[in-house]
Design a protein around this motif. Structure first.
Motif, PDB file in Angstrom:
ATOM      1  N   LEU A 204     -33.058 -84.709  53.263  1.00 41.05           N
ATOM      2  CA  LEU A 204     -34.480 -84.867  52.947  1.00 41.05           C
ATOM      3  C   LEU A 204     -34.828 -86.322  52.671  1.00 41.05           C
ATOM      4  O   LEU A 204     -33.955 -87.161  52.489  1.00 41.05           O
ATOM      5  CB  LEU A 204     -34.889 -83.983  51.763  1.00 41.05           C
ATOM      6  N   VAL A 205     -36.136 -86.583  52.657  1.00 39.49           N
ATOM      7  CA  VAL A 205     -36.671 -87.913  52.365  1.00 39.49           C
ATOM      8  C   VAL A 205     -37.696 -87.747  51.249  1.00 39.49           C
ATOM      9  O   VAL A 205     -38.496 -86.804  51.270  1.00 39.49           O
ATOM     10  CB  VAL A 205     -37.359 -88.532  53.616  1.00 39.49           C
ATOM     11  N   VAL A 206     -37.666 -88.655  50.284  1.00 37.46           N
ATOM     12  CA  VAL A 206     -38.626 -88.627  49.173  1.00 37.46           C
ATOM     13  C   VAL A 206     -39.493 -89.870  49.252  1.00 37.46           C
ATOM     14  O   VAL A 206     -38.996 -90.988  49.380  1.00 37.46           O
ATOM     15  CB  VAL A 206     -37.894 -88.573  47.816  1.00 37.46           C
ATOM     16  N   HIS A 207     -40.810 -89.670  49.200  1.00 37.90           N
ATOM     17  CA  HIS A 207     -41.789 -90.754  49.109  1.00 37.90           C
ATOM     18  C   HIS A 207     -42.386 -90.657  47.715  1.00 37.90           C
ATOM     19  O   HIS A 207     -42.794 -89.576  47.287  1.00 37.90           O
ATOM     20  CB  HIS A 207     -42.900 -90.579  50.148  1.00 37.90           C
ATOM     21  N   LEU A 208     -42.460 -91.796  47.009  1.00 41.38           N
ATOM     22  CA  LEU A 208     -42.917 -91.788  45.622  1.00 41.38           C
ATOM     23  C   LEU A 208     -43.922 -92.919  45.418  1.00 41.38           C
ATOM     24  O   LEU A 208     -43.645 -94.064  45.762  1.00 41.38           O
ATOM     25  CB  LEU A 208     -41.713 -91.964  44.700  1.00 41.38           C
TER      26      LEU A 208
END
Length: 130
Positions: free
Chosen positions: A29-33
């Protein structure tokens, strides 16, 4: 289910986080914050999920979303007020256990927070790509 105040609702909200937020990837997965503060009093962190058709059919996509939602819920309290997060599942998430997704989520979330803290106020203006 997450409370309504803890969810991203519109495509504009998702787009702002993905375009201007810090990004960190893990194998599944990829997390954008985005840690920009929204106008008004300090707001609770919000989260949204993106699980595309490349991950699998509807049954698989909803299963992944439910697992991710359960993994994110306890971590919301650890995020700074006003933080928006988008968790994007990659195709490898379809074959992953909840434990593997949890490890990837923790790793990617920590990386995105580290990047956001390292460059405070360095958010890109709207329309500027990486």
């Amino acid at each position: 289910m997450l409370p309504a105040g803890s969810r991203l609702h519109t495509s504009e909200q998702f787009a702002a986080v993905v375009r201007r937020g810090s990004r960190s990837a893990a194998p599944r997965l990829v997390v954008h914050l985005l840690t920009e503060h929204r106008p008004g009093p300090p707001a609770d962190p919000r989260v949204g999920f993106v699980v595309s058709g490349k991950v699998g059919n509807a049954v698989v996509r909803h299963r992944i979303t439910r697992r991710l939602r359960a993994l994110v819920r306890p971590r919301l309290a650890e995020l700074p007020p006003g933080t928006d997060v988008v968790v994007r599942a990659l195709p490898a998430a379809a074959a992953a256990s909840s434990a593997e997704l949890g490890v990837d989520l923790a790793s990617a979330l920590a990386g995105a927070l580290r990047r956001a803290r390292r460059a405070p106020g360095a958010a890109r203006p709207a329309g500027v790509r990486r």
